[in-house]
Design a protein around this motif. Structure first.
Motif, PDB file in Angstrom:
ATOM      1  N   GLY A   1       0.807  -1.215   0.000  1.00 52.72           N
ATOM      2  CA  GLY A   1       0.000   0.000   0.000  1.00 52.72           C
ATOM      3  C   GLY A   1       0.838   1.260   0.000  1.00 52.72           C
ATOM      4  O   GLY A   1       2.050   1.241   0.161  1.00 52.72           O
ATOM      5  N   CYS A   2       0.159   2.402  -0.192  1.00 53.50           N
ATOM      6  CA  CYS A   2       0.803   3.719  -0.225  1.00 53.50           C
ATOM      7  C   CYS A   2       0.041   4.654   0.720  1.00 53.50           C
ATOM      8  O   CYS A   2      -1.036   5.129   0.343  1.00 53.50           O
ATOM      9  CB  CYS A   2       0.797   4.279  -1.640  1.00 53.50           C
TER      10      CYS A   2
ATOM     11  N   ASP B   1       8.715   4.707  -9.218  1.00 54.42           N
ATOM     12  CA  ASP B   1       9.525   4.083  -8.172  1.00 54.42           C
ATOM     13  C   ASP B   1       8.589   3.496  -7.116  1.00 54.42           C
ATOM     14  O   ASP B   1       7.897   4.229  -6.415  1.00 54.42           O
ATOM     15  CB  ASP B   1      10.452   5.133  -7.549  1.00 54.42           C
ATOM     16  N   TRP B   2       8.576   2.167  -7.019  1.00 50.80           N
ATOM     17  CA  TRP B   2       7.717   1.476  -6.052  1.00 50.80           C
ATOM     18  C   TRP B   2       8.536   0.936  -4.879  1.00 50.80           C
ATOM     19  O   TRP B   2       8.171  -0.061  -4.257  1.00 50.80           O
ATOM     20  CB  TRP B   2       6.974   0.323  -6.737  1.00 50.80           C
ATOM     21  N   THR B   3       9.622   1.576  -4.552  1.00 46.47           N
ATOM     22  CA  THR B   3      10.441   1.089  -3.440  1.00 46.47           C
ATOM     23  C   THR B   3       9.656   1.078  -2.136  1.00 46.47           C
ATOM     24  O   THR B   3       9.680   0.084  -1.390  1.00 46.47           O
ATOM     25  CB  THR B   3      11.703   1.957  -3.283  1.00 46.47           C
ATOM     26  N   ALA B   4       8.959   2.177  -1.833  1.00 47.83           N
ATOM     27  CA  ALA B   4       8.259   2.292  -0.545  1.00 47.83           C
ATOM     28  C   ALA B   4       7.196   1.210  -0.354  1.00 47.83           C
ATOM     29  O   ALA B   4       7.175   0.536   0.687  1.00 47.83           O
ATOM     30  CB  ALA B   4       7.660   3.687  -0.395  1.00 47.83           C
ATOM     31  N   PRO B   5       6.281   0.986  -1.303  1.00 45.17           N
ATOM     32  CA  PRO B   5       5.241  -0.030  -1.062  1.00 45.17           C
ATOM     33  C   PRO B   5       5.743  -1.468  -1.083  1.00 45.17           C
ATOM     34  O   PRO B   5       5.040  -2.368  -0.608  1.00 45.17           O
ATOM     35  CB  PRO B   5       4.247   0.214  -2.199  1.00 45.17           C
ATOM     36  N   THR B   6       6.940  -1.709  -1.604  1.00 41.61           N
ATOM     37  CA  THR B   6       7.468  -3.081  -1.634  1.00 41.61           C
ATOM     38  C   THR B   6       8.500  -3.345  -0.541  1.00 41.61           C
ATOM     39  O   THR B   6       8.848  -4.497  -0.278  1.00 41.61           O
ATOM     40  CB  THR B   6       8.114  -3.394  -2.999  1.00 41.61           C
TER      41      THR B   6
ATOM     42  N   PRO C   1      12.550   9.382 -21.962  1.00 44.72           N
ATOM     43  CA  PRO C   1      11.619   8.734 -21.028  1.00 44.72           C
ATOM     44  C   PRO C   1      10.973   9.733 -20.088  1.00 44.72           C
ATOM     45  O   PRO C   1      11.586  10.748 -19.712  1.00 44.72           O
ATOM     46  CB  PRO C   1      12.527   7.753 -20.267  1.00 44.72           C
ATOM     47  N   ALA C   2       9.734   9.455 -19.697  1.00 44.14           N
ATOM     48  CA  ALA C   2       9.022  10.300 -18.754  1.00 44.14           C
ATOM     49  C   ALA C   2       8.939   9.602 -17.409  1.00 44.14           C
ATOM     50  O   ALA C   2       8.851   8.389 -17.339  1.00 44.14           O
ATOM     51  CB  ALA C   2       7.608  10.597 -19.266  1.00 44.14           C
ATOM     52  N   LYS C   3       8.968  10.377 -16.348  1.00 48.92           N
ATOM     53  CA  LYS C   3       8.840   9.810 -15.003  1.00 48.92           C
ATOM     54  C   LYS C   3       7.578  10.356 -14.365  1.00 48.92           C
ATOM     55  O   LYS C   3       7.382  11.559 -14.284  1.00 48.92           O
ATOM     56  CB  LYS C   3      10.057  10.147 -14.145  1.00 48.92           C
ATOM     57  N   LEU C   4       6.719   9.426 -13.926  1.00 50.82           N
ATOM     58  CA  LEU C   4       5.473   9.815 -13.278  1.00 50.82           C
ATOM     59  C   LEU C   4       5.512   9.418 -11.810  1.00 50.82           C
ATOM     60  O   LEU C   4       6.258   8.520 -11.423  1.00 50.82           O
ATOM     61  CB  LEU C   4       4.293   9.117 -13.950  1.00 50.82           C
ATOM     62  N   PRO C   5       4.721  10.055 -10.955  1.00 52.34           N
ATOM     63  CA  PRO C   5       4.646   9.648  -9.552  1.00 52.34           C
ATOM     64  C   PRO C   5       4.149   8.218  -9.451  1.00 52.34           C
ATOM     65  O   PRO C   5       3.396   7.730 -10.299  1.00 52.34           O
ATOM     66  CB  PRO C   5       3.645  10.639  -8.943  1.00 52.34           C
ATOM     67  N   SER C   6       4.584   7.493  -8.424  1.00 54.37           N
ATOM     68  CA  SER C   6       4.139   6.121  -8.230  1.00 54.37           C
ATOM     69  C   SER C   6       2.699   6.075  -7.751  1.00 54.37           C
ATOM     70  O   SER C   6       2.067   5.064  -7.854  1.00 54.37           O
ATOM     71  CB  SER C   6       5.038   5.418  -7.209  1.00 54.37           C
TER      72      SER C   6
END
Length: 326
Positions: free
Chosen positions: A62-63, A249-254, A321-326
């Motif tokens: 979760g976030c 970047d999904w570091t936090a939820p994983t 490349p584009a970077k979007l919020p997770s």
């Protein structure tokens, strides 16, 4: 009191043996066969499946991340990735290629819950055998041995190409990117989730970070980690991407997955009876790597990258490349 000292001595001795195995017997990447051999061993002894379940990847907590059942978090990861990639808007029967499918946990969810027609590939014959055994009859899923750097499928074979945590095993990231997009149909969607290293072009690794990264490579048969920006650039450089590569970047939820995976050895004591002393030593052997992974991802040395791209109808000039919020 003497009994407790004896128990403590036994535990320390076992931990020491686990560390000996960790130091003296790394699983360094040598060739594709070394990756296949490592996963064959993990599949045959049953330890990884017992503690990690059918989904041999991290979970989504979760976030912001909260407490969650370890195996439920892994299943939730698949659904979160489906939504993030926009695959939940695709019709049943959509043909999906799962690259690095493991024992088929994600493939089965994609077929059962979304009605997709899924082909899972892995370089490990034992994983294919186990994936087939775990798959109910009639489910539109099939598995085969294949090399992600030289896929056996013709160009433009699948509407979706899906891959979770397979990239670190690929010695040639550019070739991996080309193969993922080559087998994707024009207008098809690529969705990748991967372990990544901090971009050294922005912040070089110091002495200790290099030592940690080498351990993370050597212990689990990884030739190299790409950075999020670096792999996005590799996808764009194929010339097959329409528009931009979207990253997150999904570091936090994983992140909770690493310590949670160690905790499984405590909350699932049946493993000691099932696998005995050998199984215990094999489990203890993995603890240093899991702790290093937690430290690396927690400090920013490593990141959990998400990638989404759509294949164009013809070769294009690679965009930024584009970077979007997770």
């Amino acid at each position: 009191m003497m009994v407790w000292w004896q128990v403590g001595g036994i535990i320390l001795a076992l931990v020491g043996l686990g560390l000996v195995f960790y130091v003296l017997f790394p699983r360094k990447y040598q060739a594709a066969a070394s990756v296949a051999g490592a996963y064959d061993d993990w599949t045959q002894d049953g330890l990884l499946e017992f503690y990690w379940g059918e989904h041999i990847h991290l979970g989504h907590y979760g976030c912001p991340p909260g407490r969650k059942n370890f195996r439920q978090a892994k299943a939730d990861f698949v659904h979160e990735m489906v939504r993030w990639g926009g695959l939940d808007r695709l019709p049943p029967g959509t043909q999906v290629l799962d690259v690095g499918c493991g024992i088929g946990g994600s493939s089965r969810i994609l077929a059962q819950d979304y009605g997709f027609d899924v082909t899972g590939i892995t370089i490990s014959p034992q994983q294919v055998k186990r994936a087939q055994a775990l798959t109910p009859a009639g489910l539109p899923v099939r598995f085969q041995v294949d090399d992600a750097l030289a896929l056996s499928f013709p160009e433009a074979s699948f509407a979706v190409v899906w891959s979770v945590e397979a990239g670190p095993h690929m010695p040639d990231k550019a070739q991996f990117a080309r193969e993922l997009l080559r087998v994707l149909k024009p207008g098809g969607i690529l969705v990748v989730a991967d372990w990544n290293q901090r971009d050294e072009r922005q912040k070089p690794l110091n002495f200790w970070e290099k030592r940690v990264m080498q351990q993370l490579l050597d212990q689990w048969s990884h030739p190299a980690f790409a950075s999020i920006a670096g792999f996005a650039e590799a996808l764009s450089a194929t010339g097959w991407v329409a528009g931009t590569v979207v990253t997150a970047d999904w570091t936090a939820p994983t992140l909770p997955s690493w310590l949670d995976s160690i905790w499984q050895g405590v909350v699932r004591p049946a493993g000691l009876l099932r696998f005995g002393l050998v199984g215990l030593l094999k489990s203890l052997r993995e603890v240093p790597t899991l702790l290093l992974m937690r430290w690396a991802f927690g400090t920013g040395l490593c990141q959990f990258g998400m990638f989404r791209a759509v294949r164009g109808t013809s070769k294009l000039i690679p965009p930024v490349p584009a970077k979007l919020p997770s």
